[in-house]
Design a protein around this motif. Structure first.
Motif, PDB file in Angstrom:
ATOM      1  N   GLU A 226      37.401  -7.035  16.543  1.00  0.00           N
ATOM      2  CA  GLU A 226      36.137  -7.665  17.110  1.00  0.00           C
ATOM      3  C   GLU A 226      36.174  -8.778  16.506  1.00  0.00           C
ATOM      4  OE1 GLU A 226      32.241  -5.615  19.081  1.00  0.00           O
ATOM      5  OE2 GLU A 226      32.747  -4.785  17.143  1.00  0.00           O
ATOM      6  N   SER A 227      36.390 -10.027  18.033  1.00  0.00           N
ATOM      7  CA  SER A 227      36.875 -11.406  17.615  1.00  0.00           C
ATOM      8  C   SER A 227      36.261 -11.975  19.206  1.00  0.00           C
ATOM      9  CB  SER A 227      37.821 -11.250  16.857  1.00  0.00           C
ATOM     10  OG  SER A 227      38.232 -13.156  16.615  1.00  0.00           O
ATOM     11  N   TYR A 228      35.706 -12.841  18.918  1.00  0.00           N
ATOM     12  CA  TYR A 228      35.596 -13.641  19.848  1.00  0.00           C
ATOM     13  C   TYR A 228      35.101 -14.781  20.034  1.00  0.00           C
ATOM     14  CZ  TYR A 228      34.059  -9.205  21.207  1.00  0.00           C
ATOM     15  OH  TYR A 228      34.109  -7.256  21.793  1.00  0.00           O
ATOM     16  N   ALA A 229      35.086 -15.384  18.467  1.00  0.00           N
ATOM     17  CA  ALA A 229      35.051 -16.923  18.876  1.00  0.00           C
ATOM     18  C   ALA A 229      36.108 -18.082  18.584  1.00  0.00           C
ATOM     19  CB  ALA A 229      33.944 -17.185  17.233  1.00  0.00           C
ATOM     20  N   SER A 230      37.248 -16.859  18.864  1.00  0.00           N
ATOM     21  CA  SER A 230      38.515 -18.112  19.396  1.00  0.00           C
ATOM     22  C   SER A 230      38.541 -18.682  20.623  1.00  0.00           C
ATOM     23  CB  SER A 230      39.972 -17.197  19.090  1.00  0.00           C
ATOM     24  OG  SER A 230      40.376 -17.018  17.264  1.00  0.00           O
TER      25      SER A 230
ATOM     26  N   LEU B  17      31.238 -19.581  11.959  1.00  0.00           N
ATOM     27  CA  LEU B  17      30.612 -19.042  12.005  1.00  0.00           C
ATOM     28  C   LEU B  17      30.967 -17.655  12.218  1.00  0.00           C
ATOM     29  CD1 LEU B  17      28.522 -21.824  14.220  1.00  0.00           C
ATOM     30  CD2 LEU B  17      27.665 -20.347  12.053  1.00  0.00           C
ATOM     31  N   GLU B  18      32.626 -17.159  13.224  1.00  0.00           N
ATOM     32  CA  GLU B  18      33.225 -16.379  13.300  1.00  0.00           C
ATOM     33  C   GLU B  18      32.895 -15.541  12.708  1.00  0.00           C
ATOM     34  OE1 GLU B  18      36.336 -13.916  15.377  1.00  0.00           O
ATOM     35  OE2 GLU B  18      36.543 -15.850  14.540  1.00  0.00           O
ATOM     36  N   VAL B  19      33.172 -16.414  11.287  1.00  0.00           N
ATOM     37  CA  VAL B  19      33.183 -14.970   9.312  1.00  0.00           C
ATOM     38  C   VAL B  19      31.887 -14.819   9.422  1.00  0.00           C
ATOM     39  CG1 VAL B  19      33.897 -14.899   7.104  1.00  0.00           C
ATOM     40  CG2 VAL B  19      35.480 -16.399   9.265  1.00  0.00           C
ATOM     41  N   ASP B  20      31.072 -15.675   9.618  1.00  0.00           N
ATOM     42  CA  ASP B  20      30.233 -16.134   8.281  1.00  0.00           C
ATOM     43  C   ASP B  20      28.464 -15.828   9.791  1.00  0.00           C
ATOM     44  OD1 ASP B  20      27.179 -15.307   7.783  1.00  0.00           O
ATOM     45  OD2 ASP B  20      27.557 -16.337   5.407  1.00  0.00           O
ATOM     46  N   GLY B  21      28.071 -15.693  10.948  1.00  0.00           N
ATOM     47  CA  GLY B  21      26.932 -16.394  10.965  1.00  0.00           C
ATOM     48  C   GLY B  21      26.073 -16.563  10.980  1.00  0.00           C
TER      49      GLY B  21
ATOM     50  N   ALA C  93      29.333 -15.050  15.489  1.00  0.00           N
ATOM     51  CA  ALA C  93      29.658 -16.709  16.235  1.00  0.00           C
ATOM     52  C   ALA C  93      30.596 -15.773  17.358  1.00  0.00           C
ATOM     53  CB  ALA C  93      29.638 -18.105  15.941  1.00  0.00           C
ATOM     54  N   ALA C  94      29.977 -16.171  18.314  1.00  0.00           N
ATOM     55  CA  ALA C  94      30.700 -16.017  20.056  1.00  0.00           C
ATOM     56  C   ALA C  94      30.765 -17.061  20.729  1.00  0.00           C
ATOM     57  CB  ALA C  94      30.364 -14.379  20.778  1.00  0.00           C
ATOM     58  N   ILE C  95      32.324 -17.560  20.799  1.00  0.00           N
ATOM     59  CA  ILE C  95      32.406 -18.410  22.144  1.00  0.00           C
ATOM     60  C   ILE C  95      32.253 -17.734  23.584  1.00  0.00           C
ATOM     61  CG2 ILE C  95      35.035 -18.512  21.948  1.00  0.00           C
ATOM     62  CD1 ILE C  95      34.709 -21.647  22.218  1.00  0.00           C
ATOM     63  N   ASP C  96      31.789 -19.266  24.469  1.00  0.00           N
ATOM     64  CA  ASP C  96      31.791 -18.186  25.592  1.00  0.00           C
ATOM     65  C   ASP C  96      33.046 -18.521  26.464  1.00  0.00           C
ATOM     66  OD1 ASP C  96      31.380 -18.107  28.551  1.00  0.00           O
ATOM     67  OD2 ASP C  96      29.024 -18.496  28.529  1.00  0.00           O
ATOM     68  N   PRO C  97      33.713 -17.512  27.026  1.00  0.00           N
ATOM     69  CA  PRO C  97      34.688 -17.023  26.842  1.00  0.00           C
ATOM     70  C   PRO C  97      35.185 -18.113  28.256  1.00  0.00           C
ATOM     71  CG  PRO C  97      34.219 -15.154  27.917  1.00  0.00           C
ATOM     72  CD  PRO C  97      32.800 -15.744  27.237  1.00  0.00           C
ATOM     73  N   ARG C  98      34.500 -17.699  28.937  1.00  0.00           N
ATOM     74  CA  ARG C  98      34.711 -19.355  30.398  1.00  0.00           C
ATOM     75  C   ARG C  98      34.742 -20.298  29.566  1.00  0.00           C
ATOM     76  NH1 ARG C  98      29.368 -15.981  33.607  1.00  0.00           N
ATOM     77  NH2 ARG C  98      28.828 -16.880  30.995  1.00  0.00           N
TER      78      ARG C  98
END
Length: 312
Positions: free
Chosen positions: A290-294, A164-168, A53-58
């Motif tokens: 490469e981590s976009y969920a936080s 979900l970031e670890v395992d979508g 999972a990646a969270i929308d940064p905005r």
């Protein structure tokens, strides 16, 4: 289809929906369910593909987006670890060329961005930093405007996003256990996060010289007066990320392809689109982070609309 073609087609399906069922994958690919399950399992277990999972940064509260090329005195490994450990970095890669590392940082304020750069400059062996700030996300998981009602995140949501970031593709039973909630609540919360486009669950192919996919960053200095460059970036199957920017470059794109010949073809296309500009490229040798969920702790209220990065 050959096995490599099947894998490539499966990755494309998982890039559009990382939680697509094995049954649906098999139907889309025209293959037995057991074969689809085996192919998916082998790709995930080998590490060639990761679904997360990646969270929308905005909507997560990030307003300042920074890309930097870092020149290092001597080996880059120790500097790469230091960049990886910075809280605002979401992407770190080792490169071939005069700049041994690249990183992307997402910050909640101009002050936070300045503080991140100051910490990078303090890392021993860092000799030079070339920085570029994003003004518009042209292509990427969250290039489109966010729509829908306001969403308020609580501890359960944060726990689900982290899992979900670890395992979508984690089961709802596993997600419920991670968030200390019921299976029905986990299912409803994940569905809500996806509907509101707070998160996106997608497949990412491991890139680098030791993997099946090669990655190349490209920095472009030039005027896209007629929008041809932006249109090409949005429509190219090889370009997975593109931004308009200011600073060192006017545009930055990430190109992913299985062969050097295909990377070269995209690079030549970009050069043709900006004949009076300059095109600089760097090969990604290995992915360090490469981590976009936080999301920042202060970003609890989501649902803010926007089509690009807000910059000072």
């Amino acid at each position: 289809m050959e096995s490599t073609e099947v894998e490539a087609a499966m990755v494309r399906l998982l890039q559009s929906d990382g939680r697509m069922s094995v049954k649906e994958l098999a139907t889309q690919l025209g293959m037995p369910r057991a074969a689809a399950s085996r192919t998916l399992r082998e790709m995930l277990e080998s590490g060639a593909v990761r679904v997360g999972a990646a969270i929308d940064p905005r909507v997560a509260g990030y307003r300042f987006f920074l890309h930097a090329l870092v020149a290092v005195d001597g080996p880059v490994e120790a500097v790469a670890r230091s960049l990886r450990d910075l809280p605002d970095t979401v992407f770190v890669a080792s490169l071939a060329g005069s700049h041994g590392l690249a990183f992307e940082a997402r910050c909640v304020s101009e002050a936070a961005k300045a503080a991140t750069l100051a910490r990078v400059r303090e890392i021993p062996a860092v000799r030079r930093i070339r920085t570029t700030s994003y003004t518009e996300i042209l292509k990427g998981p969250f290039a489109a405007a966010v729509a829908g009602p306001e969403v308020i995140l609580d501890a359960i949501d944060h726990a689900l996003i982290a899992a979900l970031e670890v395992d979508g593709r984690a089961t709802y039973e596993a997600l419920a256990q991670a968030a200390e909630t019921s299976v029905s609540t986990a299912r409803e919360r994940v569905s809500r996060l996806l509907r509101a486009r707070v998160i996106r669950i997608s497949a990412v192919e491991r890139r680098g010289v030791r993997n099946t996919q090669l990655g190349m960053g490209v920095g472009i200095t030039g005027n896209d007066q007629h929008g041809k460059l932006a249109s090409y970036a949005r429509n190219s199957r090889y370009i997975e990320f593109a931004v308009a920017a200011y600073g060192q470059f006017d545009f930055i794109v990430t190109v992913v392809a299985p062969t050097p010949a295909e990377l070269h073809g995209v690079l030549e296309d970009l050069r043709r689109l900006v004949p009076d500009g300059e095109v600089d490229a760097w090969m990604q040798l290995s992915m360090v982070k490469e981590s976009y969920a936080s999301a920042p702790r202060s970003a609890m209220r989501l649902g803010v609309a926007g089509s690009g990065a807000d910059v000072a």
